[in-house]
Design a protein around this motif. Structure first.
Motif, short mmCIF file in Angstrom:
data_model
loop_
_atom_site.label_atom_id
_atom_site.label_comp_id
_atom_site.label_asym_id
_atom_site.label_seq_id
_atom_site.Cartn_x
_atom_site.Cartn_y
_atom_site.Cartn_z
N GLY A 235 29.61 65.40 45.42
CA GLY A 235 29.21 64.03 45.16
C GLY A 235 28.15 63.96 44.07
O GLY A 235 27.62 64.98 43.62
N ALA A 236 27.81 62.75 43.64
CA ALA A 236 26.94 62.56 42.48
C ALA A 236 25.53 63.10 42.71
O ALA A 236 24.97 63.80 41.86
CB ALA A 236 26.89 61.08 42.11
N GLU A 237 24.94 62.80 43.85
CA GLU A 237 23.54 63.15 44.08
C GLU A 237 23.33 64.66 44.14
O GLU A 237 22.43 65.21 43.49
CB GLU A 237 23.04 62.50 45.37
CG GLU A 237 21.56 62.72 45.63
CD GLU A 237 21.07 61.98 46.86
OE1 GLU A 237 19.97 62.33 47.35
OE2 GLU A 237 21.76 61.05 47.32
N LEU A 238 24.18 65.36 44.91
CA LEU A 238 24.04 66.80 45.01
C LEU A 238 24.40 67.50 43.70
O LEU A 238 23.76 68.49 43.32
CB LEU A 238 24.91 67.34 46.15
CG LEU A 238 24.83 68.84 46.43
CD1 LEU A 238 23.40 69.27 46.72
CD2 LEU A 238 25.74 69.22 47.59
N ALA A 239 25.40 66.99 42.99
CA ALA A 239 25.81 67.59 41.71
C ALA A 239 24.66 67.60 40.72
O ALA A 239 24.49 68.55 39.94
CB ALA A 239 27.00 66.86 41.13
#
Length: 284
Positions: A235-239
Motif C-alpha cells: 500500500g501507499a503508506e508502507l511503500a
C-alpha cells in the motif's frame, strides 16, 4: 530462435544469468538463488522487480521470486527476516535444455548453517523456463535432529494497477490478517487489494489466478508441497517507508506466494527431504 542462450553478467558484483529460448526470456540471480524476471515472448513481464532494488552481499533483492527459508517472516528467536537463503550465494549445479526446448537450471546450497538457526540442511532450486515458469525448492535435513521449516517462494507479480486486479481461488478459505493484528477471517469471493494487504491463507493448496483487466491477461499460479498462500501489497503508506520500493511502485505489483506458514511448519526428520513448487503461466 532455436536452442537456449545463457550468458552471465554482473550487477554491482552480483552474478546474474540471462536466459533466452524459443519460449521466453528470464533473469536468474545466483545471489539468493532467485528468479528476477520471466517474460514469455509477446507478453509483458510476468514478474515485478523494483527499479530501486539493492544488489549487494547480505542484501535481499526486492522483486522476482525470493526464496524465504528456513523460516518465513520474523522469528521470535531472531535472525534475518525471511531467513538467510535469500541472501546466500548459490551455485549453478546444472544447466541444460529439455526435450521440449525448455531451459532447466539447478542451483544449490550444499550445506546451510547460520548462527541464528540450530539446524543443517542442503538446498536445491530447480528452475524450468518455457511457456510456463516452474520453480521447485527441495531441502534435505543433513543434521542429526528434527528441524521445523517454514518457507515461501515469495513471488512478486507485475500488474497494471493493483487496485483493479482480483485474485481467484481463495474464496471460502480462512486467513489471518497480518495488517490487522492477525485477526482471523474467511475470504468472501475473490481477493481484491486496496491499501495495505497482508493475508496468510491457511491450509490451502488451491490454484490461484490473478485477473488483470489492464493487461488483458490472467496469471495462473499452481502450487504443491506447501500449506498456505500469502497475498501481500504494502500500500501507499508502507511503500513510502521502503527504501527499495519507489513511492508509487506498489501500484504495479502484487505478491501471491507459495508458502509453508510458521504456524504449520514442516517437521523435517534427519535425512528427510521436502519440496515446494510453483508453476506460473499466462492466459489471454
Amino acid at each position: 530462435m532455436e536452442g537456449t542462450q545463457i550468458t552471465q553478467r554482473l550487477i554491482n558484483k552480483i552474478a546474474v544469468l540471462d536466459i533466452e529460448n524459443a519460449f521466453a526470456r528470464a533473469v536468474v540471480s545466483l545471489h539468493g538463488g532467485q528468479v528476477l524476471s520471466f517474460q514469455p515472448h509477446g507478453e509483458e513481464k510476468v514478474l515485478w522487480l523494483s527499479p530501486d532494488a539493492v544488489y549487494g552481499e547480505g542484501k535481499a533483492i526486492r522483486g522476482g521470486i525470493p526464496v524465504c527459508w528456513p523460516w518465513f517472516s520474523k522469528r521470535a528467536e531472531g535472525g534475518p527476516n525471511h531467513g538467510f537463503a535469500r541472501t546466500s550465494l548459490w551455485r549453478l549445479k546444472e544447466q541444460g535444455t529439455l526435450e521440449g526446448g525448455e531451459t532447466r537450471l539447478l542451483l544449490s546450497l550444499p550445506e546451510t548453517t547460520h548462527a541464528a538457526w540450530d539446524g543443517s540442511a542442503s538446498l536445491e532450486t530447480e528452475i524450468i523456463i518455457g511457456k510456463e515458469l516452474k520453480v521447485s525448492l527441495t531441502m534435505q535435513n543433513i543434521g542429526e535432529k528434527t528441524v521445523a521449516i517454514s518457507q515461501a517462494l515469495h513471488t512478486y507479480f507485475n500488474v497494471s494497477d493493483v487496485e483493479a486486479i482480483s485474485v481467484e481461488g481463495l474464496a471460502g478459505r480462512r486467513y489471518l490478517d497480518e495488517a490487522d493484528n492477525q485477526k482471523a477471517w474467511v475470504q468472501q469471493g475473490d481477493v481484491t487489494l486496496k491499501g495495505e494487504v497482508d493475508r496468510a491463507y491457511l491450509n490451502t493448496s488451491d490454484t490461484c489466478t490473478i485477473i488483470d483487466p489492464g493487461l488483458k491477461r490472467r496469471i495462473v499460479i499452481r502450487k504443491s508441497g506447501s500449506n498456505g498462500t500469502i497475498v501481500w501489497n504494502p500500500g501507499a503508506e508502507l511503500a513510502q517507508q521502503m527504501a527499495d520500493v519507489p513511492d508509487e511502485g506498489y501500484r504495479n505489483m502484487a505478491c501471491v506466494e507459495t508458502a509453508t506458514l510458521p504456524a504449520l511448519a514442516v517437521q523435517l526428520e534427519p535425512q528427510e527431504t521436502h519440496t515446494i513448487s510453483t508453476c506460473i503461466s499466462v492466459l489471454r
